[in-house]
Design an enzyme around this catalytic site. Structure first.
Site, PDB file in Angstrom:
ATOM      1  N   GLY A  47       0.959  -1.221   0.200  1.00 37.74           N
ATOM      2  CA  GLY A  47      -0.061   0.022   0.063  1.00 37.74           C
ATOM      3  C   GLY A  47       1.009   1.199   0.148  1.00 37.74           C
ATOM      4  N   ALA A  48       1.765   1.083  -0.957  1.00 33.37           N
ATOM      5  CA  ALA A  48       2.822   2.332  -0.856  1.00 33.37           C
ATOM      6  C   ALA A  48       2.798   3.500  -1.719  1.00 33.37           C
ATOM      7  CB  ALA A  48       4.305   1.565  -1.290  1.00 33.37           C
ATOM      8  N   PHE A  73      -1.699  -0.392  -6.294  1.00 35.59           N
ATOM      9  CA  PHE A  73      -2.832  -0.904  -7.000  1.00 35.59           C
ATOM     10  C   PHE A  73      -3.228   0.411  -7.785  1.00 35.59           C
ATOM     11  CE2 PHE A  73      -6.885  -3.446  -7.069  1.00 35.59           C
ATOM     12  CZ  PHE A  73      -6.585  -4.130  -8.373  1.00 35.59           C
ATOM     13  N   ASP A 110      -3.080  -6.045  -7.281  1.00 40.24           N
ATOM     14  CA  ASP A 110      -3.999  -6.246  -6.034  1.00 40.24           C
ATOM     15  C   ASP A 110      -3.014  -7.101  -4.874  1.00 40.24           C
ATOM     16  OD1 ASP A 110      -5.839  -6.696  -4.141  1.00 40.24           O
ATOM     17  OD2 ASP A 110      -7.207  -8.022  -5.361  1.00 40.24           O
ATOM     18  N   TYR A 233     -16.142   5.761  14.000  1.00 34.93           N
ATOM     19  CA  TYR A 233     -14.952   5.220  13.872  1.00 34.93           C
ATOM     20  C   TYR A 233     -14.473   3.782  14.979  1.00 34.93           C
ATOM     21  CZ  TYR A 233     -10.250   4.241  11.798  1.00 34.93           C
ATOM     22  OH  TYR A 233      -9.194   3.724  11.257  1.00 34.93           O
ATOM     23  N   LYS A 242     -10.104  -2.894  13.039  1.00 46.13           N
ATOM     24  CA  LYS A 242      -8.876  -2.497  13.703  1.00 46.13           C
ATOM     25  C   LYS A 242      -8.538  -3.130  14.938  1.00 46.13           C
ATOM     26  CE  LYS A 242      -7.651   0.950  10.677  1.00 46.13           C
ATOM     27  NZ  LYS A 242      -6.553   0.447   9.962  1.00 46.13           N
TER      28      LYS A 242
HETATM   29  P1  NAD Z   1      -4.568   6.137   1.648  1.00 39.20           P
HETATM   30  O1  NAD Z   1      -6.046   5.879   0.778  1.00 39.20           O
HETATM   31  O2  NAD Z   1      -3.695   7.413   1.505  1.00 39.20           O
HETATM   32  O3  NAD Z   1      -3.686   4.818   1.201  1.00 39.20           O
HETATM   33  C1  NAD Z   1      -4.077   3.401   0.991  1.00 39.20           C
HETATM   34  C2  NAD Z   1      -3.047   2.919   0.218  1.00 39.20           C
HETATM   35  O4  NAD Z   1      -3.521   1.659  -0.263  1.00 39.20           O
HETATM   36  C3  NAD Z   1      -2.915   3.317  -1.367  1.00 39.20           C
HETATM   37  O5  NAD Z   1      -1.636   3.455  -1.652  1.00 39.20           O
HETATM   38  C4  NAD Z   1      -3.803   2.562  -2.138  1.00 39.20           C
HETATM   39  O6  NAD Z   1      -3.561   2.616  -3.521  1.00 39.20           O
HETATM   40  C5  NAD Z   1      -3.474   1.237  -1.595  1.00 39.20           C
HETATM   41  N1  NAD Z   1      -4.190  -0.009  -1.920  1.00 39.20           N
HETATM   42  C6  NAD Z   1      -5.577  -0.053  -1.594  1.00 39.20           C
HETATM   43  N2  NAD Z   1      -6.080  -1.264  -2.159  1.00 39.20           N
HETATM   44  C7  NAD Z   1      -5.052  -2.018  -2.514  1.00 39.20           C
HETATM   45  C8  NAD Z   1      -4.845  -3.406  -3.375  1.00 39.20           C
HETATM   46  N3  NAD Z   1      -5.813  -4.176  -3.193  1.00 39.20           N
HETATM   47  N4  NAD Z   1      -3.486  -3.494  -3.336  1.00 39.20           N
HETATM   48  C9  NAD Z   1      -2.562  -2.688  -3.399  1.00 39.20           C
HETATM   49  N5  NAD Z   1      -2.512  -1.536  -2.913  1.00 39.20           N
HETATM   50  C10 NAD Z   1      -3.833  -1.198  -2.416  1.00 39.20           C
HETATM   51  O7  NAD Z   1      -4.895   5.643   3.183  1.00 39.20           O
HETATM   52  P2  NAD Z   1      -4.258   5.967   4.484  1.00 39.20           P
HETATM   53  O8  NAD Z   1      -5.205   6.866   5.299  1.00 39.20           O
HETATM   54  O9  NAD Z   1      -2.696   6.404   4.263  1.00 39.20           O
HETATM   55  O10 NAD Z   1      -4.376   4.517   5.178  1.00 39.20           O
HETATM   56  C11 NAD Z   1      -3.305   3.658   5.473  1.00 39.20           C
HETATM   57  C12 NAD Z   1      -3.622   3.252   6.712  1.00 39.20           C
HETATM   58  O11 NAD Z   1      -3.387   4.077   7.851  1.00 39.20           O
HETATM   59  C13 NAD Z   1      -4.963   2.236   7.086  1.00 39.20           C
HETATM   60  O12 NAD Z   1      -4.753   1.171   7.581  1.00 39.20           O
HETATM   61  C14 NAD Z   1      -5.651   3.633   7.731  1.00 39.20           C
HETATM   62  O13 NAD Z   1      -6.602   2.740   8.475  1.00 39.20           O
HETATM   63  C15 NAD Z   1      -4.405   3.941   8.549  1.00 39.20           C
HETATM   64  N6  NAD Z   1      -4.687   5.207   9.252  1.00 39.20           N
HETATM   65  C16 NAD Z   1      -5.119   6.505   8.460  1.00 39.20           C
HETATM   66  C17 NAD Z   1      -5.308   7.540   9.047  1.00 39.20           C
HETATM   67  C18 NAD Z   1      -5.893   8.823   8.517  1.00 39.20           C
HETATM   68  O14 NAD Z   1      -6.219   9.767   9.269  1.00 39.20           O
HETATM   69  N7  NAD Z   1      -5.698   8.616   7.080  1.00 39.20           N
HETATM   70  C19 NAD Z   1      -5.230   7.660  10.517  1.00 39.20           C
HETATM   71  C20 NAD Z   1      -4.638   7.019  11.478  1.00 39.20           C
HETATM   72  C21 NAD Z   1      -4.584   5.399  10.718  1.00 39.20           C
END
Ligand code: NAD
Length: 384
Positions: A47-48, A73, A110, A233, A242
Site C-alpha cells: 500500500g505504498a 494498485f 492487487d 470510527y 482495527k
Molecule cells: P490511503 O488511501 O492514502 O492509502 C491506501 C493505500 O493502499 C494506497 O496507496 C492504495 O493504492 C493502496 N491500496 C488499496 N487497495 C490496494 C490493493 N488491493 N492492493 C495494493 N494496494 C492497495 O490511506 P491511508 O489513510 O494512508 O491509510 C493507510 C492506513 O493508515 C490504513 O490502515 C488506515 O486505517 C491507517 N490510518 C489512517 C489515518 C488517516 O487519518 N488517514 C489515521 C490513522 C491510521
C-alpha cells in the site's frame, strides 16, 4: 494536456503528474533535512502509493537509506485520461530514489491476491534476499480472499443509527449525516477487508519462503481518536476491523519466531481513505485549526519520520501500556481535545471558515491528487 481537478464528493478522478511529483519531492526534502538512522535496510511496503504507506516508504528510504519494494494498485495515464495519483507518486519516488542511488522497485497489482504475494516474494529473493521490515498500509473498499470470495467493507455505526455534523469539503459546507447501523454480515465483511487476515497471510508466506529476516519488524496502522468520533470510527465497523488488526499483531509476534509486529496509532489526516468517513472530515478540519495554532500540526511524512526516529520502530519501539505505538500523542493531548470539543459545539454553516481549518482541509484534499500545489503551473500542457 491541461489537467483540471475532477472532484465528485470525496473522490477526484483526475490527477496531476507534476503536482504529485512536487509533493513527493517535498516529503523527500523533509526527511533529508533530518538526522540519519542506520536501520532498517530492506523494506517491503504494502500500500505504498499514497498517504501513510508512501510516507513510510520515503522515511525508510531517506532516513535509513533502505532499499524498498512497494506494492501498489494504481493505473497509468492513457490517451486523454490521467493516471492515478498513486501511480504518479510512485513514478516520482522511483525517479528520485534512482537519482540518489537508492534501490526502489514497485509491483502494481492487487495486494490481497496470492499472485501478487508470490511475485513480490520472488522479487525480494532475487534482488534483496530477505526483508527486515514489512509495512502494511492498505486501505481498501474490498478484498477478494484466497478462496475467491469478495468482501466489501462498509463505514457504518454498530448497534444504532448515528447522526452528527459533517462537511462537504468540495462545497465547503456544513451538513448533517445519518449513518445506518451495520448488519452482522457487514461487520464481518469489514473485518475481512480491513482486519489483519491479509497482513498475516503476507507474513506467513514471506516467512515460509525464507524472504523474512530473523528479527524482522512489521507494522500496520490504526486510529483511535476522541469520543466525539467513536460512534463512527472506534466503535463502528472500522474500529471492529482495527481490533482484529491489533489481535493479529499479537498473533504474528507469538507465532513467527523473532518477528515483532506492531500497531502504530496515527494522527487523523486528510487521505483518500479518511475523506470517505462521514463526520471525520469535520473533526479533522477543527483539529487542524487547533494543532496549527499551537504549532503541533504534522502531515503523513512528519508522522512517519517520527515513527522511525522518536518512536524507534525498528530498534526498540516506544509503546503505551497496551503495546501500541502512539503517534496520535499530540492529537490526543488534553488541551487539544478540549479546544476541539468546544469548537465542535459552536460550529455552524456561517462560522465554518472562521472556527475550522476548512480551507486547509480542502487544500490537502486537492493536493492528494497533485492539485493546488505551490509552484506548479497548472496552465502548462503536461504529458499524462
Ligand atoms: P490511503 O488511501 O492514502 O492509502 C491506501 C493505500 O493502499 C494506497 O496507496 C492504495 O493504492 C493502496 N491500496 C488499496 N487497495 C490496494 C490493493 N488491493 N492492493 C495494493 N494496494 C492497495 O490511506 P491511508 O489513510 O494512508 O491509510 C493507510 C492506513 O493508515 C490504513 O490502515 C488506515 O486505517 C491507517 N490510518 C489512517 C489515518 C488517516 O487519518 N488517514 C489515521 C490513522 C491510521
Amino acid at each position: 494536456m491541461i489537467i483540471k481537478p475532477k472532484i465528485r464528493g470525496f473522490i477526484c478522478t483526475s490527477a496531476h503528474p507534476v503536482g504529485c511529483e512536487e509533493n513527493v519531492r517535498r516529503q523527500i526534502e523533509y526527511v533529508k533535512s533530518k538526522p540519519k538512522m542506520d536501520a532498517p535496510k530492506k523494506v517491503l511496503v504494502i500500500g505504498a502509493s499514497m498517504g501513510y504507506g508512501l510516507a513510510s516508504r520515503i522515511a525508510a528510504a531517506y532516513s535509513c537509506g533502505a532499499s524498498t519494494i512497494g506494492v501498489i494498485f494504481d493505473r497509468a495515464g492513457k490517451d486523454n485520461k490521467t493516471g492515478t495519483a498513486g501511480w504518479y507518486n510512485t513514478a516520482a519516488f522511483e525517479k528520485f530514489a534512482r537519482a540518489d542511488g537508492i534501490y526502489a522497485k514497485t509491483l502494481n497489482g492487487d495486494a490481497f491476491s496470492q499472485e501478487m504475494k508470490r511475485e513480490t516474494i520472488e522479487l525480494i529473493k532475487k534482488d534483496l534476499g530477505k526483508v527486515d521490515m514489512v509495512i502494511y498500509s492498505l486501505a481498501a473498499p474490498k478484498r477478494t480472499d484466497k478462496e475467491g470470495v469478495t468482501h466489501s467493507s462498509v463505514i457504518k455505526a454498530i448497534g444504532e443509527t448515528y447522526t452528527n455534523k459533517s462537511i462537504d469539503p468540495a462545497k465547503k459546507t456544513l451538513n448533517e449525516v445519518t449513518v445506518p447501523a451495520a448488519s452482522d454480515d457487514e461487520i464481518a465483511a469489514t473485518v475481512k477487508v480491513m482486519g489483519g487476515e491479509d497482513w498475516k497471510d503476507w507474513i506467513e508466506l514471506l516467512s515460509k519462503e525464507g524472504a523474512l529476516a530473523e528479527n524482522a519488524v512489521t507494522a500496520a496502522y490504526s486510529y483511535i481518536g476522541p469520543k466525539l468520533t467513536h460512534p463512527m470510527y472506534f466503535n463502528g465497523t472500522i474500529g471492529r476491523a482495527k481490533e482484529h488488526l491489533f489481535n493479529t499483531a499479537k498473533e504474528i509476534t507469538a507465532e513467527y519466531d523473532g518477528v515483532k509486529a506492531y500497531i502504530a496509532v496515527n494522527k487523523a489526516l486528510v487521505t483518500q481513505s479518511s475523506s470517505a468517513i462521514p463526520v471525520v472530515p469535520l473533526y479533522i478540519a477543527i483539529l487542524f485549526k487547533v494543532m496549527k495554532e499551537k504549532g503541533l500540526h504534522e502531515d503523513c511524512i512528519e508522522q512517519m519520520h517520527r515513527l522511525f526516529d522518536e518512536k524507534k520502530l525498528y530498534s526498540a519501539p516506544v509503546t503505551d501500556e497496551n503495546g501500541l505505538i502512539r503517534l496520535d500523542d499530540w492529537e490526543m493531548r488534553e488541551d487539544i481535545q478540549t479546544e476541539v470539543s468546544k469548537i465542535w459545539e459552536q460550529v455552524t454553516s456561517e462560522n465554518l471558515s472562521a472556527v475550522t481549518d476548512i480551507d486547509g482541509y480542502s487544500h490537502d484534499f486537492e493536493s492528494l491528487f497533485g492539485f493546488g500545489v505551490n509552484g506548479v503551473d497548472y496552465e502548462q500542457d503536461v504529458e499524462v
